[in-house]
Design an enzyme around this catalytic site. Sequence first.
Site, PDB file in Angstrom:
ATOM      1  N   ASP A   1      -7.092   4.194  -4.806  1.00 28.97           N
ATOM      2  CA  ASP A   1      -7.610   4.123  -3.228  1.00 28.97           C
ATOM      3  C   ASP A   1      -8.414   5.700  -2.864  1.00 28.97           C
ATOM      4  O   ASP A   1      -8.591   6.246  -3.858  1.00 28.97           O
ATOM      5  CB  ASP A   1      -6.707   3.726  -2.136  1.00 28.97           C
TER       6      ASP A   1
ATOM      7  N   LYS B   1       0.904  -1.338   0.172  1.00 24.06           N
ATOM      8  CA  LYS B   1      -0.006  -0.003  -0.190  1.00 24.06           C
ATOM      9  C   LYS B   1       0.758   1.228   0.011  1.00 24.06           C
ATOM     10  O   LYS B   1       2.104   1.024   0.334  1.00 24.06           O
ATOM     11  CB  LYS B   1      -0.868  -0.070   1.147  1.00 24.06           C
TER      12      LYS B   1
HETATM   13  P1  NDP Z   1     -12.993   7.602  -2.725  1.00 23.49           P
HETATM   14  O1  NDP Z   1     -11.805   8.494  -2.522  1.00 23.49           O
HETATM   15  O2  NDP Z   1     -13.541   7.380  -3.948  1.00 23.49           O
HETATM   16  O3  NDP Z   1     -14.354   7.893  -1.796  1.00 23.49           O
HETATM   17  C1  NDP Z   1     -13.991   7.669  -0.453  1.00 23.49           C
HETATM   18  C2  NDP Z   1     -15.282   8.368   0.047  1.00 23.49           C
HETATM   19  O4  NDP Z   1     -15.127   8.271   1.536  1.00 23.49           O
HETATM   20  C3  NDP Z   1     -15.631   9.676  -0.175  1.00 23.49           C
HETATM   21  O5  NDP Z   1     -17.223   9.859  -0.203  1.00 23.49           O
HETATM   22  C4  NDP Z   1     -15.015  10.736   1.035  1.00 23.49           C
HETATM   23  O6  NDP Z   1     -15.553  11.828   1.595  1.00 23.49           O
HETATM   24  C5  NDP Z   1     -15.400   9.533   2.109  1.00 23.49           C
HETATM   25  N1  NDP Z   1     -14.235   9.618   3.249  1.00 23.49           N
HETATM   26  C6  NDP Z   1     -13.086   9.709   3.101  1.00 23.49           C
HETATM   27  N2  NDP Z   1     -12.321   9.635   4.320  1.00 23.49           N
HETATM   28  C7  NDP Z   1     -13.436  10.022   5.236  1.00 23.49           C
HETATM   29  C8  NDP Z   1     -13.341  10.167   6.531  1.00 23.49           C
HETATM   30  N3  NDP Z   1     -12.216  10.263   7.263  1.00 23.49           N
HETATM   31  N4  NDP Z   1     -14.380  10.228   7.249  1.00 23.49           N
HETATM   32  C9  NDP Z   1     -15.661  10.338   6.452  1.00 23.49           C
HETATM   33  N5  NDP Z   1     -15.682  10.049   5.228  1.00 23.49           N
HETATM   34  C10 NDP Z   1     -14.695   9.916   4.530  1.00 23.49           C
HETATM   35  O7  NDP Z   1     -12.251   6.266  -2.240  1.00 23.49           O
HETATM   36  P2  NDP Z   1     -12.691   4.801  -2.571  1.00 23.49           P
HETATM   37  O8  NDP Z   1     -14.318   4.697  -2.747  1.00 23.49           O
HETATM   38  O9  NDP Z   1     -11.821   4.236  -3.701  1.00 23.49           O
HETATM   39  O10 NDP Z   1     -12.337   3.955  -1.087  1.00 23.49           O
HETATM   40  C11 NDP Z   1     -13.168   3.845  -0.138  1.00 23.49           C
HETATM   41  C12 NDP Z   1     -12.876   2.718   0.712  1.00 23.49           C
HETATM   42  O11 NDP Z   1     -12.887   1.589  -0.073  1.00 23.49           O
HETATM   43  C13 NDP Z   1     -11.541   2.818   1.606  1.00 23.49           C
HETATM   44  O12 NDP Z   1     -11.707   2.366   2.748  1.00 23.49           O
HETATM   45  C14 NDP Z   1     -10.552   2.128   0.434  1.00 23.49           C
HETATM   46  O13 NDP Z   1      -9.418   1.668   1.152  1.00 23.49           O
HETATM   47  C15 NDP Z   1     -11.416   0.912   0.333  1.00 23.49           C
HETATM   48  N6  NDP Z   1     -11.198   0.149  -1.034  1.00 23.49           N
HETATM   49  C16 NDP Z   1     -11.215   0.672  -2.188  1.00 23.49           C
HETATM   50  C17 NDP Z   1     -10.834   0.210  -3.255  1.00 23.49           C
HETATM   51  C18 NDP Z   1     -11.031   0.606  -4.669  1.00 23.49           C
HETATM   52  O14 NDP Z   1     -10.785  -0.192  -5.409  1.00 23.49           O
HETATM   53  N7  NDP Z   1     -11.183   2.007  -4.880  1.00 23.49           N
HETATM   54  C19 NDP Z   1     -10.804  -1.352  -3.055  1.00 23.49           C
HETATM   55  C20 NDP Z   1     -10.665  -2.063  -1.836  1.00 23.49           C
HETATM   56  C21 NDP Z   1     -11.141  -1.027  -0.793  1.00 23.49           C
HETATM   57  P3  NDP Z   1     -14.887  13.263   1.100  1.00 23.49           P
HETATM   58  O15 NDP Z   1     -15.034  13.226  -0.226  1.00 23.49           O
HETATM   59  O16 NDP Z   1     -15.636  14.242   1.903  1.00 23.49           O
HETATM   60  O17 NDP Z   1     -13.458  12.899   1.655  1.00 23.49           O
END
Ligand code: NDP
Length: 444
Positions: free
Chosen positions: A164, A124
């Site tokens: 991510d 990561k």
């Molecule tokens: P994105 O950046 O596309 O979206 C993240 C979302 O989560 C946004 O809506 C963001 O809101 C919100 N968010 C992020 N940090 C916080 C926080 N501290 N508190 C509240 N809301 C938060 O990321 P992904 O959708 O790619 O990833 C989301 C999760 O899925 C993560 O845990 C990631 O590790 C996991 N994941 C992702 C994969 C992928 O293929 N992308 C694969 C496997 C797991 P805001 O815009 O306000 O920050």
Amino acid sequence: MKASEVLNDLRRRFPNEPEYLQAVEEVLTTIEDAYNEHPEFERYNLIERLCIPDRILSFRVSWVDDKGQVQNNMGYRIQHNNAIGPYKGGIRFHSSVNQSILKFLAFEQTFKNSLTTLAMGGAKGGSDFSPKGKSDMEVMRFCQAFVAELWRQIGPDTDVPAGDIGVGGREVGYMYGMYKKLARENTGTFTGKGLEFGGSRVRPEATGYGNVYFLLNMLATRGIDIKGKTVAISGSGNVATYTADKLLQLGAKVVTMSDSNGTIYVPEGLTREQLDYIFKLKNFYRGRIREFAEEYGCEYFEGERPWKVKCDIAMPSATQNEIDGDDARMLLANGCFAVSEGANMPSTPEAVHAFLDAHILYAPGKAANAGGVSVSGLEMAQNSQKLVWSAEEVDAKLRSIMADIHEQCRKYGQEESGYINYVKGANVAGFMKVANAMMAQGIL
Ligand code: NDP
């Protein structure tokens, strides 16, 4: 050393890394029995070697913002374990990023990648740079500066990064472009690339769709149909929107989505048009979820997470530790019978215990969200062959991998009562493959 001794030792050595210790503790407490059945593991001090990353790279990333001012961020890559394949795992750009968070993610990734049935080790990376509020040019300059440092450490058969939080198609494109220029090769060292330059069909959708496929497998064990079920989702990024997309296709009702500022609540369920609006709001206008509430006049819970609403199923898809013990109890009291994690480690240990004690269907992220990295593995396979597979082909493989992961969890996690402890199942299945590979390759 025994598993519990390793944990105490890690606590002593890394006291300022709570997320890392949390992830390690969850795994070690569930694999202890399997570990004890193999005294040779202890002789090879296997657990300690598996918990401590192979390598941690950290570096300064200097770049120039639109005002001409020089900005400095930290960059990291944790190459955790490559016993079963090249290091593989996403890059996170978020102001909260630090070594502990990336170590927990790389550790989890190692087990997750093992479950996918594909040959990928765990890694990561990321930076405390936040793309939020930055112009496209600033994001591009940052990505280029980040890769100018990282490129020597990665490659198609050594370490393959992906997206991510804060890293989507735009950021992967900029990073891959710079990597290609410096490395003078075109072998697809990042996954999540654009379709025009080596990306795989269904990669953007894969984590969200995969999570829903895993959920369907869980529901099938109890003969439950997804149609008409009420689902609370957190987040509104890549994972959350494609989870909602698949749920809508299957006739479920998505009643919440959120961002770090608050939650929207649509009790009658989002329409396709409303979901499209959220997708555009987040991907093109880079707006806030509050703007959805203003546009459609729905309820908006400022500064709150979704877990107080009535739902059948919860699919946390934002970030780590976003469901605490109180949230879990609230979900259970409101009748929630399934939790399938799109995010990595979104439930605190107290929440996990509440779900397991209540014997609901509970899928930890390392199993339920493995669809993303699985299709990344399929992207690597297509790049190696210089072939492009159809969406139908990739989606069929994704469904089959998620069914396979579900079966591994059942095999190692089913209790005498019939209840499937997916946490134990995922951890033991993921562990055994990596452990056997490490044993076979000697002490490295
Ligand atoms: P994105 O950046 O596309 O979206 C993240 C979302 O989560 C946004 O809506 C963001 O809101 C919100 N968010 C992020 N940090 C916080 C926080 N501290 N508190 C509240 N809301 C938060 O990321 P992904 O959708 O790619 O990833 C989301 C999760 O899925 C993560 O845990 C990631 O590790 C996991 N994941 C992702 C994969 C992928 O293929 N992308 C694969 C496997 C797991 P805001 O815009 O306000 O920050």
